[in-house]
Design an enzyme around this catalytic site. Structure first.
Site, PDB file in Angstrom:
ATOM      1  N   GLY A 129     -27.312 -18.858  11.881  1.00 24.71           N
ATOM      2  CA  GLY A 129     -27.244 -17.717  12.620  1.00 24.71           C
ATOM      3  C   GLY A 129     -27.490 -18.294  14.557  1.00 24.71           C
ATOM      4  O   GLY A 129     -27.089 -17.359  15.154  1.00 24.71           O
ATOM      5  N   HIS A 150      -5.311 -28.001  12.113  1.00 22.12           N
ATOM      6  CA  HIS A 150      -4.995 -27.016  12.826  1.00 22.12           C
ATOM      7  C   HIS A 150      -3.079 -27.649  12.770  1.00 22.12           C
ATOM      8  O   HIS A 150      -2.008 -26.792  12.344  1.00 22.12           O
ATOM      9  CB  HIS A 150      -5.326 -26.788  13.782  1.00 22.12           C
ATOM     10  CG  HIS A 150      -7.290 -27.030  14.335  1.00 22.12           C
ATOM     11  ND1 HIS A 150      -6.697 -25.982  13.170  1.00 22.12           N
ATOM     12  CD2 HIS A 150      -7.513 -26.922  15.094  1.00 22.12           C
ATOM     13  CE1 HIS A 150      -7.977 -25.625  13.481  1.00 22.12           C
ATOM     14  NE2 HIS A 150      -8.570 -26.997  14.796  1.00 22.12           N
ATOM     15  N   ARG A 204     -22.860 -18.546  18.037  1.00 20.27           N
ATOM     16  CA  ARG A 204     -23.231 -17.879  19.563  1.00 20.27           C
ATOM     17  C   ARG A 204     -21.884 -17.628  19.837  1.00 20.27           C
ATOM     18  O   ARG A 204     -22.188 -16.459  20.402  1.00 20.27           O
ATOM     19  CB  ARG A 204     -24.149 -18.780  20.169  1.00 20.27           C
ATOM     20  CG  ARG A 204     -25.504 -18.215  20.385  1.00 20.27           C
ATOM     21  CD  ARG A 204     -26.512 -20.008  21.161  1.00 20.27           C
ATOM     22  NE  ARG A 204     -26.134 -19.448  22.589  1.00 20.27           N
ATOM     23  CZ  ARG A 204     -25.842 -19.181  23.887  1.00 20.27           C
ATOM     24  NH1 ARG A 204     -26.643 -17.491  23.451  1.00 20.27           N
ATOM     25  NH2 ARG A 204     -25.972 -19.015  24.440  1.00 20.27           N
ATOM     26  N   HIS A 235      -9.156 -22.333  12.286  1.00 22.78           N
ATOM     27  CA  HIS A 235      -8.936 -20.881  13.006  1.00 22.78           C
ATOM     28  C   HIS A 235      -7.320 -20.453  13.492  1.00 22.78           C
ATOM     29  O   HIS A 235      -7.087 -19.808  14.403  1.00 22.78           O
ATOM     30  CB  HIS A 235     -10.620 -20.995  13.878  1.00 22.78           C
ATOM     31  CG  HIS A 235      -9.927 -22.281  15.183  1.00 22.78           C
ATOM     32  ND1 HIS A 235     -10.011 -23.238  15.546  1.00 22.78           N
ATOM     33  CD2 HIS A 235      -9.321 -21.296  17.056  1.00 22.78           C
ATOM     34  CE1 HIS A 235      -9.967 -23.949  16.726  1.00 22.78           C
ATOM     35  NE2 HIS A 235      -9.488 -23.221  17.030  1.00 22.78           N
ATOM     36  N   LYS A 256     -14.855 -25.920   9.013  1.00 24.09           N
ATOM     37  CA  LYS A 256     -14.341 -26.998   9.034  1.00 24.09           C
ATOM     38  C   LYS A 256     -15.992 -27.504   9.866  1.00 24.09           C
ATOM     39  O   LYS A 256     -15.982 -27.767  10.195  1.00 24.09           O
ATOM     40  CB  LYS A 256     -12.955 -27.004   9.873  1.00 24.09           C
ATOM     41  CG  LYS A 256     -13.315 -26.873  11.735  1.00 24.09           C
ATOM     42  CD  LYS A 256     -12.192 -27.342  12.608  1.00 24.09           C
ATOM     43  CE  LYS A 256     -12.144 -28.788  12.117  1.00 24.09           C
ATOM     44  NZ  LYS A 256     -11.619 -29.085  13.610  1.00 24.09           N
ATOM     45  N   ARG A 286     -33.899 -22.592   9.977  1.00 20.94           N
ATOM     46  CA  ARG A 286     -34.540 -22.741   9.516  1.00 20.94           C
ATOM     47  C   ARG A 286     -36.176 -22.230  11.135  1.00 20.94           C
ATOM     48  O   ARG A 286     -37.529 -22.360  10.257  1.00 20.94           O
ATOM     49  CB  ARG A 286     -34.841 -24.543  10.002  1.00 20.94           C
ATOM     50  CG  ARG A 286     -34.290 -24.685   8.300  1.00 20.94           C
ATOM     51  CD  ARG A 286     -34.210 -26.228   8.783  1.00 20.94           C
ATOM     52  NE  ARG A 286     -33.352 -26.994  10.395  1.00 20.94           N
ATOM     53  CZ  ARG A 286     -33.525 -28.196  10.575  1.00 20.94           C
ATOM     54  NH1 ARG A 286     -34.079 -29.077   9.463  1.00 20.94           N
ATOM     55  NH2 ARG A 286     -32.282 -28.159  11.515  1.00 20.94           N
TER      56      ARG A 286
HETATM   57  N1  LIG Z   1     -19.337 -25.324  17.481  1.00 26.11           N
HETATM   58  C1  LIG Z   1     -17.852 -25.225  17.507  1.00 26.11           C
HETATM   59  O1  LIG Z   1     -17.529 -24.786  18.659  1.00 26.11           O
HETATM   60  C2  LIG Z   1     -17.606 -25.417  15.888  1.00 26.11           C
HETATM   61  C3  LIG Z   1     -18.450 -25.795  14.826  1.00 26.11           C
HETATM   62  N2  LIG Z   1     -17.679 -26.357  14.339  1.00 26.11           N
HETATM   63  C4  LIG Z   1     -18.234 -26.255  12.461  1.00 26.11           C
HETATM   64  O2  LIG Z   1     -19.114 -24.976  12.080  1.00 26.11           O
HETATM   65  C5  LIG Z   1     -20.580 -25.253  12.041  1.00 26.11           C
HETATM   66  C6  LIG Z   1     -21.825 -25.403  12.921  1.00 26.11           C
HETATM   67  O3  LIG Z   1     -21.523 -26.079  13.919  1.00 26.11           O
HETATM   68  P1  LIG Z   1     -22.799 -25.628  15.843  1.00 26.11           P
HETATM   69  O4  LIG Z   1     -22.498 -24.116  15.286  1.00 26.11           O
HETATM   70  O5  LIG Z   1     -21.461 -26.134  16.272  1.00 26.11           O
HETATM   71  O6  LIG Z   1     -23.780 -26.523  14.907  1.00 26.11           O
HETATM   72  P2  LIG Z   1     -25.086 -26.042  15.397  1.00 26.11           P
HETATM   73  O7  LIG Z   1     -26.086 -27.546  15.528  1.00 26.11           O
HETATM   74  O8  LIG Z   1     -24.761 -25.657  16.827  1.00 26.11           O
HETATM   75  O9  LIG Z   1     -26.297 -25.666  14.406  1.00 26.11           O
HETATM   76  C7  LIG Z   1     -26.615 -25.664  12.828  1.00 26.11           C
HETATM   77  C8  LIG Z   1     -26.427 -24.110  12.379  1.00 26.11           C
HETATM   78  O10 LIG Z   1     -27.799 -24.597  11.566  1.00 26.11           O
HETATM   79  C9  LIG Z   1     -28.648 -24.803  11.560  1.00 26.11           C
HETATM   80  N3  LIG Z   1     -29.554 -25.327  10.067  1.00 26.11           N
HETATM   81  C10 LIG Z   1     -29.232 -26.679  10.423  1.00 26.11           C
HETATM   82  N4  LIG Z   1     -30.118 -27.469   9.302  1.00 26.11           N
HETATM   83  C11 LIG Z   1     -30.218 -26.371   8.693  1.00 26.11           C
HETATM   84  C12 LIG Z   1     -30.784 -25.976   7.413  1.00 26.11           C
HETATM   85  N5  LIG Z   1     -32.049 -27.299   6.477  1.00 26.11           N
HETATM   86  N6  LIG Z   1     -31.059 -24.760   6.450  1.00 26.11           N
HETATM   87  C13 LIG Z   1     -30.043 -23.471   7.395  1.00 26.11           C
HETATM   88  N7  LIG Z   1     -30.166 -23.520   8.785  1.00 26.11           N
HETATM   89  C14 LIG Z   1     -29.928 -25.038   9.007  1.00 26.11           C
HETATM   90  C15 LIG Z   1     -29.574 -24.675  12.609  1.00 26.11           C
HETATM   91  O11 LIG Z   1     -30.946 -23.627  12.462  1.00 26.11           O
HETATM   92  P3  LIG Z   1     -31.875 -24.894  12.652  1.00 26.11           P
HETATM   93  O12 LIG Z   1     -31.735 -25.920  13.301  1.00 26.11           O
HETATM   94  O13 LIG Z   1     -33.289 -23.526  13.059  1.00 26.11           O
HETATM   95  O14 LIG Z   1     -32.372 -24.579  11.390  1.00 26.11           O
HETATM   96  C16 LIG Z   1     -27.877 -24.370  13.095  1.00 26.11           C
HETATM   97  O15 LIG Z   1     -28.063 -22.682  13.790  1.00 26.11           O
HETATM   98  C17 LIG Z   1     -20.105 -27.224  11.189  1.00 26.11           C
HETATM   99  O16 LIG Z   1     -19.515 -26.986  10.809  1.00 26.11           O
HETATM  100  C18 LIG Z   1     -19.279 -27.365  12.784  1.00 26.11           C
HETATM  101  O17 LIG Z   1     -18.618 -28.338  12.343  1.00 26.11           O
HETATM  102  C19 LIG Z   1     -16.606 -26.167  13.804  1.00 26.11           C
HETATM  103  C20 LIG Z   1     -15.233 -25.265  14.572  1.00 26.11           C
HETATM  104  C21 LIG Z   1     -16.033 -25.257  15.940  1.00 26.11           C
HETATM  105  O1  LIG Z   2     -10.859 -27.009  15.961  1.00 23.50           O
HETATM  106  C1  LIG Z   2     -11.306 -27.471  17.110  1.00 23.50           C
HETATM  107  O2  LIG Z   2     -10.307 -26.159  17.966  1.00 23.50           O
HETATM  108  C2  LIG Z   2     -10.789 -26.480  19.478  1.00 23.50           C
HETATM  109  C3  LIG Z   2      -9.339 -26.164  20.196  1.00 23.50           C
HETATM  110  O3  LIG Z   2      -9.306 -24.799  19.470  1.00 23.50           O
HETATM  111  P1  LIG Z   2      -8.488 -23.802  20.357  1.00 23.50           P
HETATM  112  O4  LIG Z   2      -8.366 -22.356  19.682  1.00 23.50           O
HETATM  113  O5  LIG Z   2      -8.994 -23.722  21.438  1.00 23.50           O
HETATM  114  O6  LIG Z   2      -7.220 -24.535  20.609  1.00 23.50           O
HETATM  115  C4  LIG Z   2     -10.898 -28.326  19.747  1.00 23.50           C
HETATM  116  O7  LIG Z   2     -11.688 -28.571  20.961  1.00 23.50           O
HETATM  117  C5  LIG Z   2     -11.982 -28.641  18.949  1.00 23.50           C
HETATM  118  O8  LIG Z   2     -11.825 -29.641  19.186  1.00 23.50           O
HETATM  119  C6  LIG Z   2     -11.656 -29.055  17.535  1.00 23.50           C
HETATM  120  O9  LIG Z   2     -12.737 -29.407  16.490  1.00 23.50           O
END
Ligand SMILES: NC(=O)C1=CN([C@@H]2O[C@H](COP(=O)(O)OP(=O)(O)OC[C@H]3O[C@@H](n4cnc5c(N)ncnc54)[C@H](OP(=O)(O)O)[C@@H]3O)[C@@H](O)[C@H]2O)C=CC1
Ligand SMILES: O=C1O[C@H](COP(=O)(O)O)[C@@H](O)[C@H](O)[C@H]1O
Length: 483
Positions: A18, A240, A24, A178, A148, A51
């Site tokens: 979260g 996608h 975010r 998505h 993913k 965490r």
């Molecule tokens: N960011 C993006 O645009 C996209 C992300 N995704 C997928 O979404 C998922 C999250 O990505 P993203 O938000 O970028 O990753 P981040 O690294 O930004 O966030 C990870 C989150 O997981 C928490 N976390 C890490 N380790 C643990 C643990 N052991 N227990 C509980 N919580 C934990 C972290 O908080 P803390 O360290 O405090 O525990 C943090 O809130 C991934 O699978 C990614 O592939 C998919 C599409 C797009």
């Molecule tokens: O899943 C993903 O999608 C984005 C592109 O998404 P869009 O909705 O902005 O078209 C891509 O940038 C990213 O690398 C990939 O992990």
């Protein structure tokens, strides 16, 4: 103005991760927008879990910051934001440890929908599923939302499916792609299956070829560590673009129902022919315009990961015999533009002399940025110039229809999260679909690895590598301009 918000049941949504980037940027701002639209019932709650040792107030402050940053200013309503934040609770939890699980269990209520969003690194999906189950937190009301990437090849995807299946039924697992939540993607299904117009023409006899383009202007800035192990094929094509291809190519499902739709998509994936090496072009963006190139972004100067891929794909069934599907996606390209273009064949006999003025009919399904559909048809050039032909678009953009709706159209994440709460899996991938997609993708990637294939460099702001142009030129066709 009409409000078309469909009410959902009261829910508890737990977001593991979260505090992370996805939560975010997309999940929490999206939930706020659903709250603003009146779609979050009284008593529904959102529970953040990660965490970090945060209090509720500290997490709420972070979420307020995310709303300020990622929700358009005109949608930032102070009273609504305050109301939304009151729904938020935070639980420090370790996916791999014991911290926090009992507290989470205490927070869970009976007889409300429970959804657990796994917005954490994929390596933690299995740990969370296991602990939810061990602590008796997941019941028959529960659903899990899995982000993913779903594996990085067939073996890992299978293993992940098996781990999840130990604790949840397939009907409880929502694998996010998505792209399926995008407005136009759903409109594509409406246009194909709610009209008699297109279906008779939707086959090899009348369609020359299909182009699917997902072009981005962004690079991999900040995500280099993840992306360098993935590349465009795993990051975009396996999921996608594959989903878009399925929706274009699938047979009409008997009903707009999760399994009926997914059964038809699965048949398409299974009918994909293996891709020949000469039908694939890989690219990597070079430095340019004062910006570092891919290798610097990925902090790996020897990287052979592709930030661009183009391929020619064939579907081995009656409907699509001999119809090439050209797919391309890449980063740091000329424009952000995602579209599907279906090009029809020539009429069997030309009765007009103006051969130069003639163009094929093309149905363009535009996903972003300016979503809508255009059907390019031939008409007579207006005026006294004789029987000259010109091409004009029949505009099926949704702007007018949308203006009639009082609230914004939900973005992909908003729509998909609400579908989870409703228990509707139509726009989520089934386990066998994901595995079939990997089964097709794996040999392509293995081929590159065994040949130690190097991607061709392309200029940032361009349309991609030169060889990608050739992929179509040699078939006597052209890519549509990226714009
Ligand atoms: N960011 C993006 O645009 C996209 C992300 N995704 C997928 O979404 C998922 C999250 O990505 P993203 O938000 O970028 O990753 P981040 O690294 O930004 O966030 C990870 C989150 O997981 C928490 N976390 C890490 N380790 C643990 C643990 N052991 N227990 C509980 N919580 C934990 C972290 O908080 P803390 O360290 O405090 O525990 C943090 O809130 C991934 O699978 C990614 O592939 C998919 C599409 C797009
Ligand atoms: O899943 C993903 O999608 C984005 C592109 O998404 P869009 O909705 O902005 O078209 C891509 O940038 C990213 O690398 C990939 O992990």
């Amino acid at each position: 103005m009409v409000s078309r918000v469909i009410p959902v049941d009261v829910f508890d949504l737990v977001i593991f991760g979260g505090t992370g980037d996805l939560a975010r940027r997309k999940v929490l701002p999206g939930l706020y927008r659903r709250f603003l639209a009146g779609q979050m019932p009284e008593d529904s709650r959102i529970i953040g879990a990660a965490r970090g040792e945060l209090t509720d107030a500290e997490w709420r402050a972070q979420v307020a910051g995310a709303i300020a940053e990622f929700v358009p200013k005109e949608k930032q309503d102070k009273t609504a934001i305050a109301g939304f934040l009151e729904r938020l609770t935070y639980v420090p939890i370790d996916a791999r440890g014991t911290t926090g699980w009992e507290r989470l269990k205490e927070l869970m209520r009976e007889n409300v929908v429970r959804a657990f969003y796994f917005s954490v690194a994929p390596g933690l999906f299995g740990d969370i599923a296991q602990r939810l189950s061990d602590h008796g937190i997941a019941d028959a009301w529960s659903r899990i939302v899995v982000e993913k990437p779903f594996g990085r090849d067939l073996t890992s995807a299978r293993a992940l499916n098996e781990v999840l299946a130990r604790h949840f039924t397939e009907a409880q697992i929502y694998r996010i792609d998505h792209y399926l939540g995008k407005e136009t993607v759903q409109n594509l299904m409406a246009v194909r299956f709610a009209n008699i117009l297109f279906e008779p023409l939707w086959k090899a006899e009348y369609i020359d070829h299909v182009q699917i383009t997902v072009a981005e202007t962004v690079g991999v800035d900040g995500r280099g560590a993840y992306y360098d192990k993935s590349g465009a094929m795993r990051d975009m094509v396996q999921n996608h673009l594959m989903q878009l291809l399925c929706l274009i190519a699938m047979e009409p499902p008997w009903h707009f129902d999760p399994d009926a739709v997914r059964d038809e998509k699965l048949k398409v994936i299974r009918a994909l022919k293996p891709v020949l090496a000469q039908d694939i072009v890989r690219g990597q963006y070079a430095a340019g315009g004062g910006e570092p190139g891919y290798a610097e972004h990925a902090e790996n100067s020897a990287s052979r990961t592709e930030s661009y891929v183009a391929l020619k794909v064939a579907i081995s069934n009656w409907r699509w015999q001999g119809v090439p599907f050209y797919l391309r996606t890449g980063k740091r390209l000329r424009a952000r533009a995602s579209e599907i273009a279906v090009t029809f064949k020539q009429p069997p006999h030309a009765i007009f002399d103006d051969a130069k003025g003639w163009h094929e009919n093309v149905l363009v399904i535009r996903l972003q940025p300016d979503e809508g559909m255009h059907l390019w048809v031939m008409i007579k050039e207006p005026g006294p110039g004789g029987m000259r032909l010109m091409q004009v678009p029949l505009d099926m953009s949704f702007a007018d229809a949308l203006a009639e709706v009082s609230e914004d159209v939900p973005d992909a994440y908003e729509r998909l999260i609400m579908d989870v709460i409703r228990g509707n899996q139509t726009l989520f991938m089934r386990g066998d679909e994901v595995e079939a997609a990997w089964a097709w993708t794996d040999p392509i990637i293995e081929g590159w690895e065994s040949r130690d294939d190097r991607p061709q460099l392309y200029d940032p702001g361009s349309s991609g590598p030169e060889d990608a142009l050739m992929l179509m030129h040699r078939d006597g066709r052209r890519w549509r301009e990226i714009r």
